[in-house]
Design a protein around this motif. Structure first.
Motif, short mmCIF file in Angstrom:
data_model
loop_
_atom_site.label_atom_id
_atom_site.label_comp_id
_atom_site.label_asym_id
_atom_site.label_seq_id
_atom_site.Cartn_x
_atom_site.Cartn_y
_atom_site.Cartn_z
N VAL A 229 0.87 -1.18 0.00
CA VAL A 229 0.00 0.00 0.00
C VAL A 229 0.90 1.22 0.00
N ILE A 230 0.68 2.13 -0.96
CA ILE A 230 1.46 3.36 -1.07
C ILE A 230 0.52 4.52 -0.78
N LEU A 231 0.85 5.32 0.20
CA LEU A 231 0.04 6.48 0.56
C LEU A 231 0.79 7.74 0.18
N VAL A 232 0.16 8.58 -0.66
CA VAL A 232 0.75 9.84 -1.10
C VAL A 232 -0.11 10.97 -0.55
N MET A 233 0.51 11.84 0.24
CA MET A 233 -0.18 13.00 0.81
C MET A 233 0.47 14.26 0.24
N ALA A 234 -0.35 15.17 -0.31
CA ALA A 234 0.18 16.36 -0.97
C ALA A 234 -0.67 17.57 -0.63
N PRO A 235 -0.11 18.77 -0.77
CA PRO A 235 -0.90 19.98 -0.56
C PRO A 235 -1.96 20.13 -1.65
N VAL A 236 -3.00 20.86 -1.34
CA VAL A 236 -4.04 21.10 -2.34
C VAL A 236 -3.52 22.01 -3.43
N ARG A 237 -2.84 23.07 -3.05
CA ARG A 237 -2.29 24.02 -4.01
C ARG A 237 -0.83 23.68 -4.25
N GLU A 238 -0.56 23.09 -5.36
CA GLU A 238 0.80 22.68 -5.72
C GLU A 238 0.90 22.69 -7.23
N LYS A 239 2.08 22.97 -7.75
CA LYS A 239 2.24 22.96 -9.21
C LYS A 239 1.93 21.58 -9.76
N SER A 240 1.50 21.52 -11.01
CA SER A 240 0.97 20.28 -11.59
C SER A 240 1.96 19.14 -11.56
N THR A 241 3.26 19.43 -11.72
CA THR A 241 4.25 18.35 -11.73
C THR A 241 4.53 17.79 -10.35
N LYS A 242 4.00 18.48 -9.30
CA LYS A 242 4.22 18.01 -7.93
C LYS A 242 2.91 17.63 -7.24
N SER A 243 1.88 17.44 -8.01
CA SER A 243 0.59 17.10 -7.44
C SER A 243 0.60 15.66 -6.89
N SER A 244 -0.43 15.34 -6.14
CA SER A 244 -0.52 13.97 -5.61
C SER A 244 -0.63 12.95 -6.73
N LEU A 245 -1.33 13.32 -7.80
CA LEU A 245 -1.47 12.40 -8.93
C LEU A 245 -0.14 12.13 -9.60
N GLU A 246 0.66 13.18 -9.84
CA GLU A 246 1.95 12.98 -10.50
C GLU A 246 2.91 12.19 -9.62
N THR A 247 2.89 12.47 -8.34
CA THR A 247 3.76 11.73 -7.42
C THR A 247 3.34 10.26 -7.36
N ALA A 248 2.03 10.04 -7.27
CA ALA A 248 1.53 8.67 -7.23
C ALA A 248 1.82 7.94 -8.53
N ARG A 249 1.76 8.66 -9.64
CA ARG A 249 2.05 8.04 -10.94
C ARG A 249 3.49 7.56 -11.00
N THR A 250 4.40 8.28 -10.37
CA THR A 250 5.81 7.88 -10.34
C THR A 250 5.97 6.53 -9.65
N PHE A 251 5.42 6.43 -8.45
CA PHE A 251 5.59 5.19 -7.68
C PHE A 251 4.74 4.05 -8.27
N ALA A 252 3.59 4.38 -8.86
CA ALA A 252 2.76 3.35 -9.48
C ALA A 252 3.47 2.72 -10.67
#
Length: 876
Positions: A229-252
């Motif tokens: 299980v990988i949990l990614v927690m990110a700020p709401v306001r963040e540049k698109s390349t550092k969003s929770s989705l982009e970070t999760a996509r890296t580890f996925a």
């Protein structure tokens, strides 16, 4: 907007919740864009890893629709929509699938930076002792809250609110999950891992927690075997390349690779775990940067890859042989090392060695007895064991694909019988004729090798392989059934058991005593007269009668009952232990151990019952006569010219059987679903088999070739498996196979040592246990055979059909028509293969060869190409 499913959950008499599940809706239906999911009628293409995308999946959904392309799935925006009145009592839950592309580690700089940045501060939880979704998430969030910078910015309740849709229903809001193509359902969620995302307004930095669970956990209908299980927690306001989705996509993208996840499971420390992540990242950067890796190599067969590797040669003689050697020689040392290194490797190698020993030595005894009867002792149990030992050892050391198992088989015993009959009819020396046929067979096999004839196997489809595999299953079962019938006719349905007495020459009837207390044998001996002998044994109530014709008729019904008990007991105990991993008893490690040792345990336990517990029931041991000379050169000079030419004809027919048996076994071993890494060696394996059988022939030793179903079962025994659950149906996929020569070497050394145990203690293994092993091997070979699965559909209620990919993509009548056409081909094979006329069986190899042109020239007239692809293709 159509709704695929509507679920109503009654919480209490006064409170009703309606959940609308839009899992199966396309993007066109949910967002007005192009559909994400193709319709079920379209072709489903297996794609390369770089063509796989990330999709958003509602955790706890019921799977995507049929015909989807593989990808990673992410649940983009699941939220509650409350009515203005009574929002506590009613809620709408919205789910949406969205494709997300794989992270390109070569082109996207952020991918590598993310991994490097988070490796220094990523929190790892190895072997987390939690099984429920809320407990796992709480443990991971609490791990994060141990950091002061996180605990000062958020709380456990706030994190829960962001991760779950609502407090009362623990459904994850946003996840990324993997999908893959599969032989069973065509499209499967990768249930081994899940990536959970959450956005929290008060957090200023991104944080990642990776948990490796102690055992697989059920986190929802598409996540029933989760280990990471990988949990990614990110700020709401963040540049698109550092969003929770982009970070999760890296580890996925990292966790999408099954071999990599297998290595992470074996990591013993956090340092080793992080090093594997770092190494995998660098490897992806290199691999994704190579132009050739932009195209899929997974869709190519071994022969197509061979053609790409070698191109067109001006001198094609033996090119396939040379390429096989170039492909396999670099792995030769690792073939031995991989038998000792790795988690659970020693356990798997040990259990597989014992499996191979019993799976080979017991058929050797059975076929040795058969050859002994067919050849009047010219080939016996001792010679069969020696042939198995020498042939198996030579192939284990010198063969290209060491997972292939060589064995003498029933068709080879039949050919031996035909040769012996010819020798008796024409007064020829059997050893010379047998050797000459074997040498001709080796000669034709070498011609096939040097002219790269194994390339013809690229026309051998899954249909051909499964028809032949099912025929071999029937052959094993038929041998056991014939032995049972023979034993009942000999001991149970005799004239003595039915009270029939024979008269002597004075026409006086001798009455058989019926009092079970009689323990003596009464006999009258008269010169020139036939005498009736009657005996009743108080121990087992057996009756022996000597008929007027001199034959002995016995009544040993207890022998037949014990025969049936031991045979069925071996099958029941073996299958029960083989499937023990599917039970809830003991723990996962002990269940796996019992399953791995299923065959040895079944044989030893039932042999103990037959030889000791029921020792008062005397069962006849196998025939054994010690040989004075094992190595006698065949007197080839005694054969006339006509016999040499006849041997050439027999050798050619035999070579076709070798060619098909060897290559079909190799194809099943090297099937894409087995995920072997070191490559195939069709030409080299056939060359080694030719040389081995030439050597065996000159000493009148029985021939050996690749055996079904032993070879695929050998692969499975060395494999690590994962369970996949789809709509309540559980199937297993291969994660990793230990490609080693160690099991073949040790098991055949043990078979050689077994020659020192002749006749005892090997004679303590009763014949019905051998037949039970035949049925056990036949039944276990049916696992994963799609032809057998489709035969069962004839007797299955439609609502209970499994969610296989061909069920989803092919009309039902077309599925049944394809099955019927396969059954017709199987019936023809059985008519010739089981014919009581020996010479009809010589046509059998030609019929096997004809399966390929029938598949490619006749079958396509009944089906559209897309249906054939679904019914008769390997998923990659």
């Amino acid at each position: 907007m159509p709704l695929q499913r509507v679920k109503m959950k009654l919480r209490s008499p006064k409170r009703v919740r309606f959940a609308i599940d839009l899992d199966d809706m396309s993007d066109a239906e949910t967002s007005g864009g192009d559909p994400v999911w193709p319709q079920g009628g379209r072709d489903e293409e297996a794609v390369a890893p770089e063509d796989v995308h990330l999709l958003e999946v509602p955790n706890g959904s019921h799977g995507g629709p049929s015909g989807n392309s593989p990808g990673l799935i992410q649940n983009n925006d699941r939220r509650r929509r409350h009515s203005s009145a009574d929002e506590d009592d009613f809620a709408l839950l919205h789910g949406r699938f969205e494709k997300v592309p794989l992270k390109d580690f070569h082109a996207e700089i952020r991918a590598f930076k993310d991994v490097e940045d988070f490796l220094s501060r990523t929190l790892l939880m190895l072997d987390l002792q939690k099984t429920g979704l809320p407990q796992i998430i709480d443990a991971m969030v609490k791990k994060l809250l141990e950091k002061k910078e996180v605990s000062s910015q958020t709380s456990l309740e706030e994190a829960r609110h962001a991760i779950f849709t609502q407090d009362s229903v623990h459904t994850l809001s946003k996840t990324i999950q993997g999908t893959m193509t599969s032989d069973v359902s065509g499209f499967d969620f990768d249930q081994n891992w899940i990536c959970v995302m959450c956005d929290i307004p008060t957090v200023t930095k991104r944080h990642v927690v990776i948990a490796r669970l102690h055992g697989p956990a059920n986190l929802g209908s598409n996540s029933q075997e989760v280990q990471f299980v990988i949990l990614v927690m990110a700020p709401v306001r963040e540049k698109s390349t550092k969003s929770s989705l982009e970070t999760a996509r890296t580890f996925a993208t990292l966790f999408l690779d099954m071999d990599f996840r297998h290595q992470l499971l074996l990591a013993e420390s956090e340092y080793e775990f992080k090093q594997l992540l770092h190494t995998r990242t660098k490897l992806l950067i290199e691999e994704q940067g190579l132009p050739e890796n932009r195209k899929s190599h997974l869709l190519l067969s071994a022969f197509e890859q061979e053609e790409q590797e070698g191109g067109q040669s001006r001198f094609p003689i033996a090119q396939g042989l040379i390429r096989d050697l170039k492909r396999r020689l670099p792995h030769y040392l690792s073939d031995f090392r991989d038998g000792f290194v790795g988690n659970k490797t020693l356990h798997k190698v040990t259990s597989t060695t014992f499996f191979l020993y019993f799976a080979c030595v017991l058929p050797n005894i059975a076929f040795g007895m058969l050859n002994d009867n067919n050849t009047n002792g010219a080939i016996d149990v001792q010679k069969v064991l020696f042939s198995q030992c020498v042939g198996g050892l030579l192939f284990a050391f010198c063969g290209g694909q060491p997972l292939i198992v060589l064995l003498t088989t029933a068709p080879l015993a039949l050919y031996t019988k035909i040769i012996y009959s010819i020798c008796e009819d024409f007064d020829l020396n059997f050893s010379a004729m047998f050797a000459c046929t074997g040498l001709w067979n080796a000669f034709f096999l070498l011609i096939y090798v040097f002219f790269n004839t194994s390339k013809l196997m690229k026309y051998s489809s899954r249909s051909t392989e499964e028809i032949f595999s099912l025929f071999i299953t029937f052959a094993f079962s038929a041998d056991a059934i014939k032995d049972t019938i023979k034993d009942f006719n000999k001991n149970y349905n005799t004239d003595a058991c039915h009270g029939v007495n024979y008269s002597n020459s004075t026409n006086q009837n001798a009455s058989l005593p019926t009092n079970s207390s009689l323990t003596t044998v009464s006999a009258m001996t008269t010169v020139g007269m036939t005498t009736t002998v009657s005996m009743v044994n108080a121990t087992n109530s057996s009756v022996v009668g000597v008929s007027a014709g001199g034959g002995v008729a016995e009544c040993l019904r207890e022998n037949s009952i014990l025969f049936l008990l031991l045979m069925l007991g071996t099958v029941w105990l073996g299958i029960t232990l083989f499937n023990f991993t599917k039970t809830p008893f003991l723990n996962a490690g002990k269940r796996e151990m019992l399953a791995d040792y299923a065959l040895p345990v079944a044989v030893l336990v039932m042999s103990f019952f037959g030889s000791y517990v029921f020792r008062e029931v005397h069962m006849k041991p196998f025939k054994y006569k010690e040989r004075d000379q094992m190595f006698e050169l065949a007197p080839l000079h005694l054969l006339p010219a006509g016999a040499v030419l006849a041997a050439a004809g027999l050798g050619f027919s035999l070579s076709l059987l070798f060619f098909m048996d060897q290559n079909i076994s190799s194809a099943l071993v090297n099937a894409p679903s087995n995920k072997l890494k070191k490559g195939a060696a069709y030409h080299w394996d056939l060359f080694v088999v030719a040389v081995i059988n030439a050597f065996l022939s000159i000493f009148t030793m029985p021939w050996v070739h690749a055996a079904l179903p032993h070879s695929p079962l050998h692969v499975r025994a060395l494999a690590d498996l994962e369970d996949r659950v789809d709509q309540g149906h559980v199937h297993q996929i291969v994660v990793h196979v230990r490609e080693t020569r160690v099991t073949g070497v040790i098991s055949h050394v043990m078979i050689g040592l077994s020659m020192l145990m002749l006749p005892y203690p090997l004679a303590y293994i009763p014949r019905p246990v051998l037949d039970g092993l035949f049925i056990y091997v036949a039944i276990t070979a049916l696992y994963g055979n799609q032809l057998f699965d489709r035969i069962l559909l004839f007797f299955t209620e439609q609502s209970a059909y499994p969610p296989n990919h061909y069920i989803r993509r092919v009309p039902q009548r077309k599925v049944h028509l394809f099955t019927v056409l396969q059954l017709v081909q199987l019936l023809v094979l059985c008519v010739f293969g089981f014919s009581p006329i020996p010479y009809m069986k010589m046509v059998f190899p030609l019929l096997i060869m004809l399966l390929m042109p029938i598949r490619h020239k006749i079958i396509p007239n009944f089906f559209e190409p897309k249906y054939l692809k679904a019914l008769d293709g390997h998923a990659h």
